[in-house]
Every structure is written in structure tokens, then in C-alpha cells.
Design an enzyme around this catalytic site. Structure first.
Site, mmCIF file in Angstrom:
data_model
loop_
_atom_site.group_PDB
_atom_site.id
_atom_site.type_symbol
_atom_site.label_atom_id
_atom_site.label_comp_id
_atom_site.label_asym_id
_atom_site.label_seq_id
_atom_site.Cartn_x
_atom_site.Cartn_y
_atom_site.Cartn_z
ATOM 1 N N PRO A 178 0.788 -1.234 0.000
ATOM 2 C CA PRO A 178 0.000 0.000 0.000
ATOM 3 C C PRO A 178 0.824 1.291 0.000
ATOM 4 O O PRO A 178 0.263 2.363 -0.200
ATOM 5 C CB PRO A 178 -0.806 -0.110 1.296
ATOM 6 C CG PRO A 178 -0.010 -1.033 2.164
ATOM 7 C CD PRO A 178 0.740 -1.959 1.264
ATOM 8 N N ASP B 228 2.174 1.336 -11.784
ATOM 9 C CA ASP B 228 0.947 2.114 -11.594
ATOM 10 C C ASP B 228 1.211 3.515 -11.078
ATOM 11 O O ASP B 228 2.227 3.719 -10.414
ATOM 12 C CB ASP B 228 0.199 1.502 -10.395
ATOM 13 C CG ASP B 228 -0.773 0.472 -10.794
ATOM 14 O OD1 ASP B 228 -0.887 0.245 -11.974
ATOM 15 O OD2 ASP B 228 -1.408 -0.082 -9.868
ATOM 16 N N LYS C 6 -2.808 5.176 -15.530
ATOM 17 C CA LYS C 6 -3.728 5.787 -16.500
ATOM 18 C C LYS C 6 -4.039 7.240 -16.147
ATOM 19 O O LYS C 6 -4.589 7.961 -16.942
ATOM 20 C CB LYS C 6 -4.998 4.956 -16.589
ATOM 21 C CG LYS C 6 -4.696 3.547 -17.106
ATOM 22 C CD LYS C 6 -5.945 2.734 -17.285
ATOM 23 C CE LYS C 6 -5.639 1.305 -17.712
ATOM 24 N NZ LYS C 6 -5.059 0.460 -16.668
ATOM 25 N N GLY D 208 -0.535 -2.248 -3.879
ATOM 26 C CA GLY D 208 -1.273 -3.248 -3.100
ATOM 27 C C GLY D 208 -1.004 -4.645 -3.604
ATOM 28 O O GLY D 208 0.142 -5.049 -3.792
ATOM 29 N N ASP D 209 -2.080 -5.364 -3.854
ATOM 30 C CA ASP D 209 -1.996 -6.710 -4.418
ATOM 31 C C ASP D 209 -2.556 -6.669 -5.832
ATOM 32 O O ASP D 209 -3.634 -6.104 -6.046
ATOM 33 C CB ASP D 209 -2.822 -7.691 -3.559
ATOM 34 C CG ASP D 209 -2.646 -9.108 -4.070
ATOM 35 O OD1 ASP D 209 -1.930 -9.882 -3.419
ATOM 36 O OD2 ASP D 209 -3.198 -9.439 -5.138
ATOM 37 N N THR E 288 -2.592 -5.734 0.336
ATOM 38 C CA THR E 288 -3.599 -4.858 -0.262
ATOM 39 C C THR E 288 -3.927 -3.691 0.678
ATOM 40 O O THR E 288 -3.736 -3.783 1.899
ATOM 41 C CB THR E 288 -4.852 -5.681 -0.632
ATOM 42 O OG1 THR E 288 -5.710 -4.857 -1.412
ATOM 43 C CG2 THR E 288 -5.597 -6.193 0.586
ATOM 44 N N ALA E 289 -4.397 -2.585 0.086
ATOM 45 C CA ALA E 289 -4.597 -1.345 0.850
ATOM 46 C C ALA E 289 -5.465 -1.543 2.090
ATOM 47 O O ALA E 289 -5.166 -1.003 3.160
ATOM 48 C CB ALA E 289 -5.217 -0.287 -0.060
ATOM 49 N N MET F 58 -12.041 2.515 -3.688
ATOM 50 C CA MET F 58 -12.594 3.543 -4.563
ATOM 51 C C MET F 58 -13.970 3.968 -4.054
ATOM 52 O O MET F 58 -14.994 3.847 -4.768
ATOM 53 C CB MET F 58 -12.663 3.021 -6.006
ATOM 54 C CG MET F 58 -11.275 2.779 -6.573
ATOM 55 S SD MET F 58 -11.250 1.799 -8.066
ATOM 56 C CE MET F 58 -11.119 0.130 -7.434
HETATM 57 C C1 LIG Z 1 -7.336 0.420 -8.640
HETATM 58 S S1 LIG Z 1 -7.447 0.094 -6.920
HETATM 59 C C2 LIG Z 1 -5.966 -0.790 -6.650
HETATM 60 C C3 LIG Z 1 -5.972 -1.563 -5.360
HETATM 61 C C4 LIG Z 1 -4.668 -2.288 -5.105
HETATM 62 N N1 LIG Z 1 -4.438 -3.317 -6.088
HETATM 63 C C5 LIG Z 1 -4.606 -2.883 -3.707
HETATM 64 O O1 LIG Z 1 -4.608 -4.106 -3.574
HETATM 65 O O2 LIG Z 1 -4.540 -2.099 -2.739
HETATM 66 C C6 LIG Z 1 -7.097 1.679 -6.264
HETATM 67 C C7 LIG Z 1 -7.837 1.923 -4.962
HETATM 68 O O3 LIG Z 1 -7.201 1.207 -3.925
HETATM 69 C C8 LIG Z 1 -7.291 1.946 -2.727
HETATM 70 N N2 LIG Z 1 -5.926 2.258 -2.281
HETATM 71 C C9 LIG Z 1 -4.778 1.959 -2.912
HETATM 72 N N3 LIG Z 1 -3.728 2.347 -2.169
HETATM 73 C C10 LIG Z 1 -4.223 2.913 -1.053
HETATM 74 C C11 LIG Z 1 -3.646 3.489 0.105
HETATM 75 N N4 LIG Z 1 -2.323 3.576 0.274
HETATM 76 N N5 LIG Z 1 -4.482 3.964 1.047
HETATM 77 C C12 LIG Z 1 -5.815 3.878 0.925
HETATM 78 N N6 LIG Z 1 -6.415 3.336 -0.147
HETATM 79 C C13 LIG Z 1 -5.634 2.858 -1.120
HETATM 80 C C14 LIG Z 1 -8.094 3.208 -3.025
HETATM 81 O O4 LIG Z 1 -9.450 2.929 -2.767
HETATM 82 C C15 LIG Z 1 -7.822 3.359 -4.507
HETATM 83 O O5 LIG Z 1 -8.844 4.128 -5.121
#
Ligand SMILES: C[S@@+](CC[C@H](N)C(=O)[O-])C[C@H]1O[C@@H](n2cnc3c(N)ncnc32)[C@H](O)[C@@H]1O
Length: 260
Positions: free
Chosen positions: A12, A35, A57, A89-90, A118-119, A173
Site C-alpha cells: 500500500p 501504476d 492511467k 497493493g496486491d 492490499t490497501a 474507490m
Molecule cells: C485500482 S485500486 C488498486 C488496489 C490495489 N491493487 C490494492 O490491492 O490495494 C485503487 C484503490 O485502492 C485503494 N488504495 C490503494 N492504495 C491505497 C492506500 N495507500 N491507502 C488507501 N487506499 C488505497 C483506493 O481505494 C484506490 O482508489
């Protein structure tokens, strides 16, 4: 010679939450395709000679399509290059892992998946909460506030089938329209008093969180992206570090929030 593609989770944000395997791969990568959300502190750990390409993107390759990202991976692989495709994240959680694996399979390109934290799990750990608690929460539901289907149309999430009092919802999201979300979740049967915590930039030095109840969700100040929203009785501890009495914690949190 065809190079292997490593589909790697970067965690994260906190570089110390990288897996040992992810770190090893980053150190020997020739190309890193990453990303938008992968932090500079993590990219700084990559092989200094590696070509680092932002295929995000939003901030990076604006307008780049998933097909173009797939084509880029396949092209590098055919040049025999060691590629790390680094996702925040994952990669299996709201990444495009499934589509990327399909494209690599179709092109006969070998790959491996390296999971990351993951986050939602990073956020829970930073808050010092457990997402399950055998006294309150028997399941965890990982979900987004919207679901994209094949053609990227956004379909509303079916909260009625997901929102259960004995589950912790981990909402990626979450968007900014918390009035609608609150109404939908209460309409789906969740109690208004259930704890809700939004965590922005989880595990990064800029991490911030705000705690409230579902009832008061719409009153939370807008948080920076990326943010994840956690909802469930197991989160009582996050409201106020107190005596473990979550009803008391809720009352205290409401007092704090009303004083802001
Ligand atoms: C396209 S998704 C990717 C998620 C990622 N693959 C994961 O496993 O964390 C992006 C969303 O993940 C969440 N996210 C990712 N990194 C974050 C962080 N450091 N803190 C809080 N939310 C996060 C948010 O909701 C963001 O809009």
C-alpha cells in the site's frame, strides 16, 4: 528468448511492507512498468539501471489503454527483458491482473504473480484493528463502490447482497458521495450506529484517517485519494483507543466529532 513477466504487488505504500521476493525482483529488474499509486520510495529501491515506466492511467501514460500495457509487456518479454509489472497493493485486488494474465497466456509469455499487501489490510494494520473478530465479524467483504463491467460501464454495487452486520466491509474507490452511500447501506439493512473509518494514503507518512458512524458518514471531511473506507462492528477500536467497550467508544467518538 522470451523474458518472464513478474506481476508484482508493491503493497500500500510503506516500502517496508514489500515482500522479500518483490524487493529481490525490483533489484534485478531491467524494466519496471508501474501504476500511478506506486510510491516513489518503492521505485527508489529498483535497480538503478532499470528503465522505470509509469503506465498509470492518470498521472503517467495518460490515455494509455489496457491493451497497450499488455502489448508493452509482451514486447519487452520478446526482447528477452526481465520485466517487473508493479501494481499498488496486491495485483489480484482491483488491479487488471486477470486481463494481463489472459493477454500473456494468449501470447505464450511466461509470468509469475507475486502478491502484495492490499490497501485494506495495510489500513487495518495501521489503525490497529482486526477486520474479523469472532465476537462481532465473521467475514470480510472486499468491494468497490462501483463495479466496472467488460465495456467499463459502471454498474452500481448491489449493497443488499453484501451489507451484513456480521461482516466488515472494505470499500475500495469509495468515491466522495457519502450521502448516497450512507443511504444505500442503511437501506440495505446496516445499523446507523455501525463504525465507519476512512483511511487516506494508508501506511504512507501522509496517512490520515477519520472515524465516525455510518449515520454520520456524510459529515466526514473530504480525504485525499487514495482512500479506503472500512465499515463494521470490528472497527470499534479505531474510533477511540479506549477500554474495549465499543458502545462507549462510539459515544466518545461522536462527542469528539461533534466538537470539531
Ligand atoms: C485500482 S485500486 C488498486 C488496489 C490495489 N491493487 C490494492 O490491492 O490495494 C485503487 C484503490 O485502492 C485503494 N488504495 C490503494 N492504495 C491505497 C492506500 N495507500 N491507502 C488507501 N487506499 C488505497 C483506493 O481505494 C484506490 O482508489
Amino acid at each position: 528468448m522470451t523474458g518472464k513477466i513478474h506481476l508484482v504487488g508493491a503493497g500500500p505504500g510503506d516500502p517496508e511492507l514489500l515482500t522479500v521476493k518483490a524487493l529481490k525482483l525490483l533489484r534485478r529488474a531491467t524494466v519496471v512498468l508501474h501504476d500511478d499509486l506506486v510510491s516513489p520510495a518503492i521505485l527508489a529501491l529498483a535497480n538503478p539501471q532499470a528503465e522505470i515506466v509509469n503506465v498509470g492511467k492518470r498521472a503517467g501514460a495518460k490515455g494509455i489503454t489496457q491493451a497497450e500495457i499488455n502489448a508493452l509487456m509482451i514486447d519487452y518479454s520478446r526482447r528477452g527483458v526481465e520485466v517487473v509489472r508493479l501494481q499498488s497493493g496486491d495485483p489480484a485486488i482491483f488491479g487488471r491482473l486477470a486481463e494481463e494474465m489472459d493477454a500473456l497466456d494468449a501470447a505464450n509469455v511466461p509470468f509469475e504473480v507475486v502478491p502484495g499487501i492490499t490497501a485494506g489490510l495495510g489500513a487495518a494494520a495501521s489503525l490497529g484493528v482486526s477486520l474479523t473478530d469472532r465476537r462481532k465479524s465473521a467475514r470480510v467483504v472486499i468491494v468497490t463502490n462501483h463495479q466496472a463491467h467488460g465495456d467499463e460501464r459502471h454498474i452500481k454495487t448491489d449493497w443488499k447482497s453484501l451489507a451484513r452486520e456480521d461482516a466488515t466491509l472494505v470499500i475500495y474507490m469509495p468515491g466522495h458521495d457519502f450521502t448516497t452511500l450512507r443511504n444505500e447501506l442503511i437501506g440495505a439493512g446496516l445499523p446507523a450506529a455501525i463504525p465507519a473509518v476512512i483511511v487516506s494514503r494508508a501506511t504512507a507518512p501522509e496517512q490520515r484517517h477519520q472515524s465516525t458512524t455510518l449515520e454520520n458518514l456524510a459529515q466526514l471531511p473530504r480525504m485525499d485519494s487514495p482512500a479506503v473506507l472500512l465499515i463494521g462492528w470490528a472497527l470499534g477500536r479505531a474510533l477511540v483507543e479506549s477500554n474495549g467497550d465499543s458502545a462507549q467508544a462510539l459515544r466518545e467518538a461522536e462527542l469528539i466529532l461533534s466538537a470539531l
